[in-house]
Scaffold this motif. Structure first.
Motif, short mmCIF file in Angstrom:
data_model
loop_
_atom_site.label_atom_id
_atom_site.label_comp_id
_atom_site.label_asym_id
_atom_site.label_seq_id
_atom_site.Cartn_x
_atom_site.Cartn_y
_atom_site.Cartn_z
N VAL A 107 0.96 -1.64 0.23
CA VAL A 107 -0.10 -0.22 0.05
C VAL A 107 1.12 1.63 -0.09
CG1 VAL A 107 -1.60 1.52 1.24
CG2 VAL A 107 -2.01 -1.48 1.56
N TYR A 149 -4.41 3.62 -6.93
CA TYR A 149 -5.54 4.38 -6.61
C TYR A 149 -6.66 3.51 -5.66
CZ TYR A 149 -9.61 6.90 -4.75
OH TYR A 149 -10.73 7.42 -4.06
N ILE A 166 -4.78 1.35 -2.87
CA ILE A 166 -5.08 2.07 -0.97
C ILE A 166 -6.08 1.74 -1.32
CG2 ILE A 166 -4.47 3.81 -0.43
CD1 ILE A 166 -2.64 5.41 -2.71
N GLN A 167 -7.29 2.32 -1.72
CA GLN A 167 -9.07 2.22 -0.94
C GLN A 167 -9.54 0.71 -0.60
OE1 GLN A 167 -9.59 4.97 -0.12
NE2 GLN A 167 -10.21 6.71 -1.73
N LYS A 168 -8.78 -0.53 -1.11
CA LYS A 168 -8.93 -1.42 -0.47
C LYS A 168 -8.49 -1.40 0.17
CE LYS A 168 -9.92 -6.07 -1.51
NZ LYS A 168 -11.73 -6.16 -1.99
N PHE A 169 -7.52 -1.13 0.72
CA PHE A 169 -6.11 -1.85 2.27
C PHE A 169 -7.39 -0.65 2.95
CE2 PHE A 169 -3.52 0.44 5.13
CZ PHE A 169 -3.12 -1.16 5.38
N ARG A 170 -7.99 0.34 2.74
CA ARG A 170 -8.11 1.67 3.63
C ARG A 170 -9.73 0.48 3.90
NH1 ARG A 170 -11.43 7.25 2.07
NH2 ARG A 170 -12.78 7.29 4.73
N TYR A 171 -11.01 -0.04 2.65
CA TYR A 171 -12.19 -0.27 2.96
C TYR A 171 -12.16 -1.74 3.00
CZ TYR A 171 -13.33 3.69 1.49
OH TYR A 171 -14.38 5.25 1.20
N GLU A 188 -12.14 8.40 -8.26
CA GLU A 188 -12.63 8.95 -6.50
C GLU A 188 -14.19 9.26 -6.01
OE1 GLU A 188 -10.39 12.42 -4.49
OE2 GLU A 188 -9.13 12.13 -6.23
N GLU A 237 -18.86 5.40 0.12
CA GLU A 237 -18.40 6.14 1.16
C GLU A 237 -19.76 5.36 2.33
OE1 GLU A 237 -16.13 9.87 1.96
OE2 GLU A 237 -14.50 8.86 2.20
#
Length: 532
Positions: A359, A390, A393-398, A427, A435
């Motif tokens: 990430v 991108y 990164i969002q996959k890591f977040r969610y 985005e 979100e």
């Protein structure tokens, strides 16, 4: 007449004609079948219908049938003058004014010749009728009396209906004409002194000539000359007066128009391109004025095009620079930040935190690409790498709440596009579409080739939006005013697409509440971009 001679020469060596007329048939059926296969006469009549009206062949063969084209010889034919002459001419051409037994009682100028079949020791007589209607049509175009006469003085064709069917001696009384066949003679026609003109029409390989006779009365010659003289004096006098008046007005008109044109050229020279050239006419001056007006309009249009091109180029560069400046402004000591992120990534990797390491690597790659973006274009492949970084990164977040896929045709990965036109839309899909959704969602980027270019779809299954909000976004996208925004939004992407690719491009949005949103980008593709 030359066409008839040409046809007879061809039939002289026609093997099918030779076989048809020399065969000894066993039955009428055999004759009919043979005639049915023989089409030479019909083809020649069809091909030369303006010159030839009929073709027939006379042959001594008792097994033949009379088909009006191939005619067996009987005693009446053998005793006729034209047949005896044809036999005595031994294959040479003779022109005869004779009756056609297939179209009685009409007479035609006809080519008559014997065709000898030497290897079979037989012969027949060929007759080709010249089209009298065509001869009459040719003569009808002459204003003076004119006629075609054979060697026996029979009138074959004429533009005077009362002369048809008569002999030349019945119409013209001229001793000198009777003594000589061609030349210019004096004589009487209907009791009036007349000048007679006789000229021979010679056809190659013919035993006799056809003559063309025309005449004009002395009174017509003298009367026409007097009329021409009187008319000439009148025309000269009127023409002189008219010419003087015309010269005066034309010279005045030309001088005035030249003065106006000269003044207009001076104004154009002073860079006044809004003038109108009010000079009409189809002469050289009118043509010159129209060309000048055309040049002025082209120059004005060219200046407007140059101005508009420069304006759009400046606007595009400004938009691209804004992106670069905004993204650079959001960075604090980017090289330090990259080095720090790389150190964190290596540390995490060393401790076995491969997911965190990946990430951090994606974040560094995303930030570096964002800072290095310029005013030029990038390939679709590079843009999708940013999108993938991108989304990872969002996959890591969610976590499992977010899934994504990229469906891209490999043959279009080198298509040049403006930088950062897909990532901002992705985005928006993640932030505004997914979100606020507890269950998360799915984002898909896919491409479809169409006739004029490439369609890029960014699809999510998030919360979507209602029609009122869609209309508000559409109005915002098409507003001409510009506000300093802190983030790169849909409007920025939409305007850059329009500036780069024209009115056909831009964003289109299709969304439904609780169903999702699809944003479509149209990219025109020039020849040679695909698989570059």
């Amino acid at each position: 007449m030359n066409v008839s001679l040409y046809v007879s020469n061809n039939l002289l060596f026609d093997e099918q004609l030779k076989n048809v007329v020399n065969t000894k048939y066993q039955s009428r059926y055999d004759v009919v079948e043979s005639y049915r296969d023989f089409n030479s006469f019909k083809e020649y009549r069809k091909l030369y219908k303006e010159e030839v009206s009929n073709i027939r062949f006379y042959m001594k063969n008792e097994t033949l049938l009379n088909s009006w084209e191939i005619i067996p010889i009987d005693e009446m034919i053998t005793t006729s003058k034209w047949y005896k002459k044809a036999i005595s001419d031994k294959g040479l051409v003779r022109w005869v004014y004779m009756e056609d037994e297939t179209n009685k009682p009409h007479k035609y100028l006809s080519l008559v010749r014997t065709i000898n079949f030497l290897d079979l020791d037989t012969s027949g007589v060929l007759i080709i009728n010249v089209n009298t209607d065509t001869l009459n049509l040719i003569l009808s175009q002459e204003s003076q009396p004119i006629m075609i006469v054979d060697d026996l003085d029979y009138i074959i064709s004429t533009n005077q209906p009362e002369f048809k069917g008569k002999k030349l001696s019945d119409i013209v009384n001229s001793k000198s004409l009777r003594e000589s066949k061609t030349g210019m003679f004096e004589g009487d026609v209907k009791g009036e002194p007349t000048q007679i003109f006789v000229e021979a029409i010679s056809v190659e390989n013919s035993l006799n000539d056809i003559r063309i006779v025309s005449f004009i009365s002395d009174e017509s010659i003298v009367g026409n000359a007097n009329k021409v003289r009187d008319t000439g004096f009148l025309v000269v006098g009127v023409s002189m007066c008219f010419a003087l008046v015309l010269i005066y007005y034309i010279s005045k008109l030309l001088s005035n128009r030249l003065i106006i044109l000269s003044e207009q050229i001076k104004q154009v020279g002073n860079r006044n391109f809004n003038i109108r050239i009010p000079i009409d006419g189809k002469d050289e001056i009118g043509h010159l004025s129209k060309q000048l007006e055309f040049m002025v309009n082209n120059t004005k249009n060219l200046l407007n095009e140059v101005y508009e091109t420069n304006r759009q180029k400046t606007l595009l560069e400004r938009k691209q620079n804004e992106i670069k400046f905004k993204m650079m402004a959001s960075q604090i000591n980017p090289h330090f930040l990259f080095n720090a992120l790389e150190s964190i990534r290596m540390k995490a990797y060393a401790k076995g935190e491969k997911e965190i390491s990946q990430v951090v690597k994606m974040l560094g790659k995303l930030m570096r690409n964002s800072i290095e973006v310029g005013t030029g274009k990038v390939t679709l492949e590079n843009e999708l790498k940013i999108v993938q970084a991108y989304l990872q990164i969002q996959k890591f977040r969610y976590g499992n709440r977010l899934t994504y896929e990229l469906k891209v045709d490999p043959s279009f990965i080198h298509v040049p596009i403006p930088p950062l036109i897909i990532q901002p839309i992705v985005e928006n899909a993640v932030i505004h579409g997914l979100e606020n959704s507890r269950k998360g969602g799915h984002v898909c980027v896919e491409t479809h080739a169409v006739a004029e270019g490439l369609l890029v779809h960014i699809i999510d299954n998030g919360v979507g939006m209602n029609e009122k909000k869609q209309e508000a976004i559409s109005m915002m996208l098409n507003e001409q005013s510009h506000h300093n925004e802190e983030r790169i939004g849909l409007k920025n992407v939409h305007q850059r697409l329009l500036l780069t690719f024209g009115e056909k491009s831009g964003l289109t949005i299709d969304s439904k509440v609780n169903t999702g949103t699809k944003v479509t980008i149209f990219i025109p593709i020039k020849e040679g971009w695909k698989d570059a």
